[in-house]
Design a protein around this motif. Structure first.
Motif, PDB file in Angstrom:
ATOM      1  N   LYS A  99       0.848  -1.191   0.000  1.00 15.14           N
ATOM      2  CA  LYS A  99       0.000   0.000   0.000  1.00 15.14           C
ATOM      3  C   LYS A  99       0.885   1.244   0.000  1.00 15.14           C
ATOM      4  N   VAL A 119      -5.289   4.345   8.127  1.00 19.96           N
ATOM      5  CA  VAL A 119      -5.434   2.873   8.080  1.00 19.96           C
ATOM      6  C   VAL A 119      -5.641   2.346   6.660  1.00 19.96           C
ATOM      7  N   TRP A 127       0.258   0.205   9.885  1.00 21.97           N
ATOM      8  CA  TRP A 127      -1.106  -0.178   9.503  1.00 21.97           C
ATOM      9  C   TRP A 127      -1.731  -1.082  10.576  1.00 21.97           C
ATOM     10  N   ARG A 131      -5.178  -0.513  12.486  1.00 20.89           N
ATOM     11  CA  ARG A 131      -6.281  -1.457  12.287  1.00 20.89           C
ATOM     12  C   ARG A 131      -6.724  -2.048  13.634  1.00 20.89           C
ATOM     13  N   ASN A 297     -18.343   6.740   0.925  1.00 19.23           N
ATOM     14  CA  ASN A 297     -18.650   5.476   0.236  1.00 19.23           C
ATOM     15  C   ASN A 297     -20.112   5.052   0.446  1.00 19.23           C
ATOM     16  N   ASN A 358      -3.310   2.450  -5.486  1.00 15.37           N
ATOM     17  CA  ASN A 358      -2.548   2.874  -4.305  1.00 15.37           C
ATOM     18  C   ASN A 358      -1.600   1.785  -3.785  1.00 15.37           C
ATOM     19  N   TYR A 381      -6.426  -1.385  -9.191  1.00 17.67           N
ATOM     20  CA  TYR A 381      -7.454  -2.294  -9.694  1.00 17.67           C
ATOM     21  C   TYR A 381      -8.692  -1.542 -10.135  1.00 17.67           C
ATOM     22  N   ALA A 427     -15.389  -4.819  -4.797  1.00 19.31           N
ATOM     23  CA  ALA A 427     -15.804  -3.464  -4.384  1.00 19.31           C
ATOM     24  C   ALA A 427     -15.403  -3.158  -2.943  1.00 19.31           C
ATOM     25  N   PHE A 428     -15.297  -4.201  -2.105  1.00 20.72           N
ATOM     26  CA  PHE A 428     -14.868  -3.985  -0.722  1.00 20.72           C
ATOM     27  C   PHE A 428     -13.455  -4.537  -0.503  1.00 20.72           C
ATOM     28  N   HIS A 429     -12.677  -4.628  -1.579  1.00 24.17           N
ATOM     29  CA  HIS A 429     -11.327  -5.198  -1.513  1.00 24.17           C
ATOM     30  C   HIS A 429     -11.442  -6.648  -1.066  1.00 24.17           C
ATOM     31  N   ARG A 433      -6.688  -6.841   3.942  1.00 27.12           N
ATOM     32  CA  ARG A 433      -6.982  -5.420   3.844  1.00 27.12           C
ATOM     33  C   ARG A 433      -8.442  -5.160   3.472  1.00 27.12           C
ATOM     34  N   CYS A 435     -12.267  -4.139   3.479  1.00 30.53           N
ATOM     35  CA  CYS A 435     -12.919  -2.956   4.062  1.00 30.53           C
ATOM     36  C   CYS A 435     -13.447  -3.281   5.457  1.00 30.53           C
TER      37      CYS A 435
HETATM   38  C1  HEM Z   1     -20.335   1.168   0.322  1.00 32.63           C
HETATM   39  C2  HEM Z   1     -19.447   1.506   1.190  1.00 32.63           C
HETATM   40  C3  HEM Z   1     -17.983   1.179   1.134  1.00 32.63           C
HETATM   41  C4  HEM Z   1     -17.206   0.704   0.118  1.00 32.63           C
HETATM   42  C5  HEM Z   1     -17.631   0.339  -1.299  1.00 32.63           C
HETATM   43  C6  HEM Z   1     -15.853   0.577   0.632  1.00 32.63           C
HETATM   44  C7  HEM Z   1     -14.778   0.111  -0.095  1.00 32.63           C
HETATM   45  C8  HEM Z   1     -13.509  -0.062   0.399  1.00 32.63           C
HETATM   46  C9  HEM Z   1     -12.373  -0.492  -0.365  1.00 32.63           C
HETATM   47  C10 HEM Z   1     -12.386  -0.811  -1.847  1.00 32.63           C
HETATM   48  C11 HEM Z   1     -11.313  -0.559   0.474  1.00 32.63           C
HETATM   49  C12 HEM Z   1      -9.885  -0.919   0.096  1.00 32.63           C
HETATM   50  C13 HEM Z   1      -9.201   0.337  -0.422  1.00 32.63           C
HETATM   51  C14 HEM Z   1      -7.863   0.092  -1.030  1.00 32.63           C
HETATM   52  O1  HEM Z   1      -7.671  -0.822  -1.816  1.00 32.63           O
HETATM   53  O2  HEM Z   1      -6.950   0.852  -0.702  1.00 32.63           O
HETATM   54  C15 HEM Z   1     -11.772  -0.172   1.777  1.00 32.63           C
HETATM   55  C16 HEM Z   1     -10.987  -0.135   2.890  1.00 32.63           C
HETATM   56  C17 HEM Z   1     -11.430   0.355   4.105  1.00 32.63           C
HETATM   57  N1  HEM Z   1     -12.681   0.824   4.409  1.00 32.63           N
HETATM   58 FE1  HEM Z   1     -14.274   0.819   3.197  1.00 32.63          FE
HETATM   59  N2  HEM Z   1     -15.842   0.979   1.932  1.00 32.63           N
HETATM   60  C18 HEM Z   1     -17.120   1.343   2.282  1.00 32.63           C
HETATM   61  C19 HEM Z   1     -17.548   1.810   3.503  1.00 32.63           C
HETATM   62  C20 HEM Z   1     -16.753   2.001   4.576  1.00 32.63           C
HETATM   63  C21 HEM Z   1     -17.187   2.559   5.838  1.00 32.63           C
HETATM   64  C22 HEM Z   1     -18.615   2.961   6.204  1.00 32.63           C
HETATM   65  C23 HEM Z   1     -16.108   2.607   6.638  1.00 32.63           C
HETATM   66  C24 HEM Z   1     -16.126   3.108   8.049  1.00 32.63           C
HETATM   67  C25 HEM Z   1     -15.253   3.932   8.516  1.00 32.63           C
HETATM   68  C26 HEM Z   1     -14.981   2.041   5.893  1.00 32.63           C
HETATM   69  C27 HEM Z   1     -13.708   1.860   6.392  1.00 32.63           C
HETATM   70  C28 HEM Z   1     -12.673   1.258   5.698  1.00 32.63           C
HETATM   71  C29 HEM Z   1     -11.374   1.027   6.278  1.00 32.63           C
HETATM   72  C30 HEM Z   1     -10.944   1.367   7.691  1.00 32.63           C
HETATM   73  C31 HEM Z   1     -10.588   0.440   5.281  1.00 32.63           C
HETATM   74  C32 HEM Z   1      -9.121   0.019   5.386  1.00 32.63           C
HETATM   75  C33 HEM Z   1      -8.966  -1.454   5.690  1.00 32.63           C
HETATM   76  C34 HEM Z   1      -7.492  -1.839   5.769  1.00 32.63           C
HETATM   77  O3  HEM Z   1      -6.720  -1.528   4.876  1.00 32.63           O
HETATM   78  O4  HEM Z   1      -7.146  -2.457   6.772  1.00 32.63           O
HETATM   79  N3  HEM Z   1     -15.411   1.705   4.650  1.00 32.63           N
HETATM   80  N4  HEM Z   1     -13.116   0.133   1.712  1.00 32.63           N
END
Ligand code: HEM
Length: 489
Positions: A99, A119, A127, A131, A297, A358, A381, A427-429, A433, A435
Motif C-alpha cells: 500500500k 489505516v 497499519w 487497524r 462510500n 494505491n 485495480y 468493491a470492498f477489496h 486489507r 474494508c
Molecule cells: C459502500 C461503502 C464502502 C465501500 C464500497 C468501501 C470500499 C472499500 C475499499 C475498496 C477498500 C480498500 C481500499 C484500497 O484498496 O486501498 C476499503 C478499505 C477500508 N474501508 Fe471501506 N468501503 C465502504 C464503507 C466504509 C465505511 C462505512 C467505513 C467506516 C469507517 C470504511 C472503512 C474502511 C477502512 C478502515 C478500510 C481500510 C482497511 C485496511 O486496509 O485495513 N469503509 N473500503
C-alpha cells in the motif's frame, strides 16, 4: 545565440520532456500488456462521457483480453488490473504490492494534507496499529442512530414534497444523512446536519471537498507545489477543518465521564494515543479517514441504490416494499433475500470506488505467469471491469439481475462470500486489507432503504439525464428524484 533563443530552446526541451513522459509509458513497463492512449483519461474533461462509457469504449476490450493494461493517471503511468487471478495475487502479496497512498505518492498535494497517513493507505506495523485500534468499534456498533436518522431523512423529503418541491437533488441530502450516521456510530458525536440547515463544520467540509476533488488538481497534483493563493488557502482550510473535527471528537468523548466504557472506533483511537501507540497526527489522520471513508462510500452506494430502485420501480421497488413491510426489527433486515440480493447486485453493477491505484511494487515481480513489473511501479485495480467481465459473470454481466444471487438468504450470503473470495466482486477489496466498514455500510443501506420504502415512493425525474460521474467515485451524476408519500402503508 541570443538569450531569447536559449530560453526558447530550454522551454522546448522541458515541454518535449513532459510530453514524452505523459505520452509514452516508461520503457521498462511490461510490453506484453496493452497501453491505453494517454489522452483517454482526459476525455471526460472535454466531452460529456461518463466513466462507464469510457470503460466500454476505450478500456474494456484490452482489459478483458489481457487482464491488465498500462494507463496514465495521477501524473504517472500505472498498471491497472481487473482479472480476478491477478487481483487475488495482489491482495495476498501485501509485501510486494505494498500500500502506498497519497501521503507517499503525492505528499505535497491537498488531498494528502486532508487524509494523511491512515489505516487505508498505511503499510506494515503502522497499519496494524491503526487497524487494531479501530476494528472493534467498526464491527460492533449501535444501529439505533441509523434508524433515527433514516426517519429524519424521510421527514426532510416529505417536507419538500408538502412544500410543493417537484424534484429532489439527492447528492447534498444523502451526504447529510451519511455524515450524521458515521459521526454518531463511529466518532461519538453528532454532526447534526439533518437537524440543522446551517452547520459551520458541514459548510467548511463542503467547501474543502470542492477544492480537493477539483478535477484539474487531481489530474495534475504537482500544481499544489506552486504558490497559487487559492490553493494555499485550501491548505489552510484543510488544517482548520481537521483541527475542528478532532477537537469535537475529543471534547465529546473526553468530557464524557463514561469515556472508558465508550466503544466507538474513535474512543479506541484516543486510547491508543493516550498509551503512546500512535501520535497526535496519526490520531487526527485516522479520525479524518473514518469520517471520509465512512460517509463518502455509503453515500455513493445509497444514491446508486435509490437510482436503481427508481429505474426498476415496478419490479424492484415494489417487490422490496412488500418484503420490508412488516419487518419491525432492523436486525431482521439482514435476513431478507430480496433486499440483500438487490444490494449485492447494486454493489456489483456500480462499485462505489471504481478505480483504486494505491499499491507500489517493492521489488521486480511477476503478475500471473508472464507480466514482469519493475520495482516502484504503481499498480491498481478496476472494480467495474472485474464485475462486468463476462468471464466472471457470463453473458448477463452487464445486466442488473439481483436474482442471480439466489432465492433464499443462505444461498445469497454464500454466493456473496464466494464472489469476494474469488475476487469477482472486489468493491470492498478482500483478504487482510478488506474494508472494515462493509457491515456498517450495508446496515445503513438496509435500514434507510426499508424506512424509505415504507414511507415513500419515488421515480427518476424525467428531466434528469441518465449519466454516471465522469471520473473518480462512481454513482449517478447529480441524481434527481421525484417523490410521493406511500399512502398505502
Ligand atoms: C459502500 C461503502 C464502502 C465501500 C464500497 C468501501 C470500499 C472499500 C475499499 C475498496 C477498500 C480498500 C481500499 C484500497 O484498496 O486501498 C476499503 C478499505 C477500508 N474501508 Fe471501506 N468501503 C465502504 C464503507 C466504509 C465505511 C462505512 C467505513 C467506516 C469507517 C470504511 C472503512 C474502511 C477502512 C478502515 C478500510 C481500510 C482497511 C485496511 O486496509 O485495513 N469503509 N473500503
Amino acid at each position: 545565440m541570443g538569450i531569447f533563443k536559449i530560453l526558447g530552446l530550454i522551454l522546448f526541451l522541458i515541454i518535449s520532456y513532459i510530453a514524452f513522459v505523459v505520452v509514452v509509458p516508461p520503457l521498462n513497463l511490461p510490453k506484453n500488456i496493452p497501453t491505453i492512449p494517454f489522452y483517454v483519461i482526459f476525455l471526460p474533461v472535454i466531452f460529456p462521457i461518463d466513466q462507464t462509457e469510457l470503460y466500454d469504449l476505450y478500456i474494456r476490450e484490452s482489459m478483458e483480453k489481457y487482464g491488465a493494461v498500462k494507463i496514465f493517471f495521477g501524473s504517472r503511468w500505472n498498471i491497472l488490473v481487473s482479472r480476478s487471478e491477478y487481483l487475488s495475487q495482489i491482495f495476498k502479496d501485501e509485501d510486494t504490492f505494498a500500500k502506498s497512498g497519497n501521503q507517499k505518492k503525492i505528499p505535497y498535494s491537498a488531498i494528502a494534507a486532508y487524509t494523511g497517513d491512515n489505516v487505508i493507505s498505511a503499510h506494515g506495523k503502522v497499519w496494524r496499529d491503526y487497524r487494531n485500534a479501530i476494528t472493534k468499534g467498526l464491527q460492533h456498533f449501535d444501529d439505533a442512530p441509523i434508524s433515527k436518522n433514516a426517519k429524519l431523512f424521510c421527514n426532510k423529503i416529505k417536507e419538500r414534497v408538502q412544500n410543493g418541491q417537484v424534484s429532489v437533488h439527492m447528492g447534498p441530502l444523502s451526504q447529510r444523512l451519511a455524515l450524521d450516521n458515521i459521526s454518531q456510530v463511529a466518532l461519538g458525536f453528532d454532526f447534526a446536519t439533518l437537524k440543522h440547515e446551517k452547520n459551520a463544520l458541514h459548510e467548511l467540509l463542503i467547501h474543502i471537498k470542492k477544492q480537493i476533488f477539483h478535477p484539474f488538481f487531481l489530474t495534475f497534483p504537482f500544481l499544489d507545489l506552486l504558490p497559487i493563493p487559492s490553493r494555499r488557502k485550501t491548505f489552510r482550510d484543510i488544517a482548520r477543518f481537521r483541527g475542528l473535527l478532532v477537537k469535537r471528537v475529543q471534547d465529546q468523548l473526553i468530557n464524557n465521564y463514561k469515556f472508558e466504557q465508550t466503544t466507538f472506533a474513535a474512543s479506541d483511537l484516543i486510547r491508543a494515543h493516550n498509551k503512546g501507540t500512535i501520535d497526535y497526527k496519526q490520531l487526527s489522520d485516522n479520525i479524518v479517514i473514518i469520517l471520509v471513508a465512512g460517509h463518502e462510500n455509503p453515500q455513493l452506494l445509497f444514491n446508486t441504490s435509490l437510482y436503481l430502485l427508481a429505474k426498476y420501480s415496478s419490479k424492484w421497488q415494489e417487490r422490496l416494499r412488500q418484503e420490508v413491510k412488516n419487518v419491525t426489527d432492523p436486525k431482521a433486515l439482514a435476513d431478507l433475500p430480496l433486499l440483500n440480493a438487490f444490494l449485492f447486485e447494486t454493489v456489483r453493477m456500480y462499485p462505489p470506488l471504481n478505480t483504486i491505484i494505491n499499491r507500489c511494487t517493492t521489488k521486480v515481480c511477476k503478475l500471473g505467469m508472464d507480466i514482469v513489473i519493475p520495482k516502484n511501479v504503481y499498480v491498481g485495480y478496476n472494480n467495474f471491469g472485474t464485475s462486468h467481465d463476462a468471464k466472471n459473470w457470463g453473458p448477463t454481466a452487464n445486466d442488473f439481475e439481483p436474482d442471480r444471487w439466489g432465492s433464499d438468504i443462505e444461498t445469497i450470503r454464500k454466493n456473496w462470500r464466494l464472489a469476494k473470495n474469488r475476487c469477482v466482486v472486489t468493491a470492498f477489496h478482500g483478504g487482510r486489507r478488506a474494508c472494515l466498514g462493509e457491515k456498517l455500510a450495508l446496515t445503513e443501506m438496509r435500514i434507510t432503504l426499508a424506512e424509505m420504502l415504507n414511507q415513500l415512493k419515488w421515480s427518476l425525474d424525467p428531466e434528469w439525464e441518465e449519466k454516471f460521474t465522469p471520473a473518480g467515485p462512481l454513482c449517478p451524476l447529480n441524481l434527481m428524484l421525484r417523490f410521493k408519500e406511500n399512502v398505502a402503508k
